[in-house]
Design a protein around this motif. Structure first.
Motif, PDB file in Angstrom:
ATOM      1  N   ALA A  87      22.106  36.304  55.635  1.00 13.88           N
ATOM      2  CA  ALA A  87      22.042  37.481  56.715  1.00 13.88           C
ATOM      3  C   ALA A  87      23.612  37.678  55.842  1.00 13.88           C
ATOM      4  CB  ALA A  87      22.357  36.901  58.088  1.00 13.88           C
ATOM      5  N   ALA A  88      23.323  39.331  55.946  1.00  6.87           N
ATOM      6  CA  ALA A  88      24.688  39.774  56.101  1.00  6.87           C
ATOM      7  C   ALA A  88      24.921  40.860  57.544  1.00  6.87           C
ATOM      8  CB  ALA A  88      24.659  41.055  54.645  1.00  6.87           C
ATOM      9  N   SER A  89      26.365  40.869  57.683  1.00  8.15           N
ATOM     10  CA  SER A  89      26.296  41.698  58.579  1.00  8.15           C
ATOM     11  C   SER A  89      27.417  43.301  57.947  1.00  8.15           C
ATOM     12  CB  SER A  89      27.851  41.561  59.917  1.00  8.15           C
ATOM     13  OG  SER A  89      28.956  41.077  58.690  1.00  8.15           O
ATOM     14  N   SER A  90      26.385  43.864  57.563  1.00 11.46           N
ATOM     15  CA  SER A  90      26.993  45.405  56.828  1.00 11.46           C
ATOM     16  C   SER A  90      25.762  46.233  57.191  1.00 11.46           C
ATOM     17  CB  SER A  90      27.412  45.578  55.664  1.00 11.46           C
ATOM     18  OG  SER A  90      27.893  46.289  54.407  1.00 11.46           O
ATOM     19  N   ARG A  91      26.392  47.720  57.668  1.00 11.71           N
ATOM     20  CA  ARG A  91      25.398  48.610  57.513  1.00 11.71           C
ATOM     21  C   ARG A  91      25.399  49.253  56.480  1.00 11.71           C
ATOM     22  NH1 ARG A  91      28.414  52.199  61.750  1.00 11.71           N
ATOM     23  NH2 ARG A  91      30.177  51.536  61.129  1.00 11.71           N
ATOM     24  N   THR A  92      25.721  49.363  55.413  1.00  8.52           N
ATOM     25  CA  THR A  92      26.130  49.413  54.412  1.00  8.52           C
ATOM     26  C   THR A  92      25.230  48.404  53.142  1.00  8.52           C
ATOM     27  OG1 THR A  92      28.290  48.960  53.367  1.00  8.52           O
ATOM     28  CG2 THR A  92      27.972  51.005  53.689  1.00  8.52           C
ATOM     29  N   PHE A  93      24.813  47.450  53.808  1.00  5.85           N
ATOM     30  CA  PHE A  93      24.060  45.940  53.065  1.00  5.85           C
ATOM     31  C   PHE A  93      23.091  46.902  51.593  1.00  5.85           C
ATOM     32  CE2 PHE A  93      22.496  41.571  51.558  1.00  5.85           C
ATOM     33  CZ  PHE A  93      21.213  42.488  51.486  1.00  5.85           C
ATOM     34  N   SER A  94      22.501  47.914  52.013  1.00  7.61           N
ATOM     35  CA  SER A  94      21.316  48.188  50.823  1.00  7.61           C
ATOM     36  C   SER A  94      21.931  48.720  49.457  1.00  7.61           C
ATOM     37  CB  SER A  94      20.303  49.451  51.736  1.00  7.61           C
ATOM     38  OG  SER A  94      21.704  50.692  52.359  1.00  7.61           O
ATOM     39  N   ALA A 149      15.960  46.044  54.993  1.00  3.47           N
ATOM     40  CA  ALA A 149      15.380  46.889  56.529  1.00  3.47           C
ATOM     41  C   ALA A 149      16.238  45.688  57.776  1.00  3.47           C
ATOM     42  CB  ALA A 149      14.197  47.184  56.044  1.00  3.47           C
ATOM     43  N   LYS A 150      16.220  44.675  56.732  1.00  3.95           N
ATOM     44  CA  LYS A 150      16.552  43.186  57.384  1.00  3.95           C
ATOM     45  C   LYS A 150      18.375  42.811  57.103  1.00  3.95           C
ATOM     46  CE  LYS A 150      11.995  42.037  58.242  1.00  3.95           C
ATOM     47  NZ  LYS A 150      11.156  40.317  58.048  1.00  3.95           N
ATOM     48  N   ASN A 151      18.732  43.572  55.658  1.00  2.00           N
ATOM     49  CA  ASN A 151      20.057  43.398  55.578  1.00  2.00           C
ATOM     50  C   ASN A 151      20.198  41.045  55.281  1.00  2.00           C
ATOM     51  OD1 ASN A 151      20.746  45.568  56.149  1.00  2.00           O
ATOM     52  ND2 ASN A 151      22.117  44.783  57.442  1.00  2.00           N
ATOM     53  N   THR A 152      18.875  41.131  54.783  1.00  2.00           N
ATOM     54  CA  THR A 152      18.481  39.704  53.560  1.00  2.00           C
ATOM     55  C   THR A 152      18.739  39.874  52.389  1.00  2.00           C
ATOM     56  OG1 THR A 152      16.525  39.825  54.420  1.00  2.00           O
ATOM     57  CG2 THR A 152      17.556  39.322  56.261  1.00  2.00           C
ATOM     58  N   GLN A 199      34.872  44.695  55.864  1.00  2.00           N
ATOM     59  CA  GLN A 199      34.225  43.055  55.771  1.00  2.00           C
ATOM     60  C   GLN A 199      32.730  42.940  55.670  1.00  2.00           C
ATOM     61  OE1 GLN A 199      37.137  40.849  55.529  1.00  2.00           O
ATOM     62  NE2 GLN A 199      36.197  38.973  55.243  1.00  2.00           N
ATOM     63  N   VAL A 200      32.322  42.594  55.462  1.00  2.00           N
ATOM     64  CA  VAL A 200      31.097  41.770  54.964  1.00  2.00           C
ATOM     65  C   VAL A 200      30.918  40.373  55.720  1.00  2.00           C
ATOM     66  CG1 VAL A 200      28.877  41.293  53.698  1.00  2.00           C
ATOM     67  CG2 VAL A 200      30.952  44.238  53.860  1.00  2.00           C
ATOM     68  N   GLN A 201      30.698  39.762  55.953  1.00  2.00           N
ATOM     69  CA  GLN A 201      29.679  38.507  56.675  1.00  2.00           C
ATOM     70  C   GLN A 201      28.479  37.980  55.995  1.00  2.00           C
ATOM     71  OE1 GLN A 201      30.904  38.415  61.095  1.00  2.00           O
ATOM     72  NE2 GLN A 201      32.823  37.274  60.873  1.00  2.00           N
ATOM     73  N   LEU A 202      28.700  36.826  55.681  1.00  2.00           N
ATOM     74  CA  LEU A 202      27.039  36.254  54.632  1.00  2.00           C
ATOM     75  C   LEU A 202      27.167  34.766  55.130  1.00  2.00           C
ATOM     76  CD1 LEU A 202      27.629  37.525  51.449  1.00  2.00           C
ATOM     77  CD2 LEU A 202      26.471  38.781  53.030  1.00  2.00           C
ATOM     78  N   VAL A 203      26.239  34.798  55.833  1.00  2.00           N
ATOM     79  CA  VAL A 203      25.416  33.750  56.312  1.00  2.00           C
ATOM     80  C   VAL A 203      24.084  33.183  56.234  1.00  2.00           C
ATOM     81  CG1 VAL A 203      25.233  31.941  58.576  1.00  2.00           C
ATOM     82  CG2 VAL A 203      26.668  34.138  58.771  1.00  2.00           C
ATOM     83  N   GLU A 204      24.385  31.969  55.211  1.00  2.76           N
ATOM     84  CA  GLU A 204      23.548  31.953  54.835  1.00  2.76           C
ATOM     85  C   GLU A 204      22.037  30.243  55.701  1.00  2.76           C
ATOM     86  OE1 GLU A 204      26.425  31.255  50.582  1.00  2.76           O
ATOM     87  OE2 GLU A 204      25.976  31.000  53.519  1.00  2.76           O
TER      88      GLU A 204
END
Length: 125
Positions: free
Chosen positions: A23-30, A75-78, A1-6
């Motif tokens: 901003a994404a809440s995921s360790r695999t965003f990259s 690095a910042k998941n953004t 699950q990935v949460q995204l907040v604009e």
């Protein structure tokens, strides 16, 4: 699950600028392709821009090319969308989206797996 907040939406005069962030809440965003879409009242949700996992490939809708710039900071998941020379036609709710399934730059809503809640951008003429 990935949460995204604009964030970053608001009211701006025509010709002005805004910078949206997601901003994404995921360790695999990259690993993900990220995209921005927008939806004006009574209209479909349209593609705006997409960026590959590394930032090496970028694609824009013709309507925003030369005015908007998509970028990402793994690095910042953004992921961000710098919007310049805004026009009244840019008024819409802007959505951030993540494609966790494929490396290509998708331009269809169905290409993306996760969505943010959206942020309103209003351009006054």
């Amino acid at each position: 699950q990935v949460q995204l907040v604009e964030s970053g939406g608001g009211l701006v005069q025509a010709g002005g600028s805004l910078r949206l962030s997601c901003a994404a809440s995921s360790r695999t965003f990259s690993w993900y392709t990220m995209g921005w879409f927008r939806q004006a009242p009574g209209k479909e949700r349209d593609f705006v821009a997409a960026i590959s996992w590394s930032g090496g490939r970028i694609y824009y809708a013709d309507s925003v090319k030369g005015r908007f710039t998509i970028s990402r900071d793994n690095a910042k998941n953004t992921v961000s969308l710098q919007m310049n020379s805004l026009e009244s036609e840019d008024t819409a709710v802007y959505y951030c989206a993540a494609d966790v399934s494929r490396p290509r730059l998708g331009i269809r809503r169905s290409d993306y797996d996760y969505w943010g809640q959206g942020t309103q951008v209003t351009v006054s003429s």
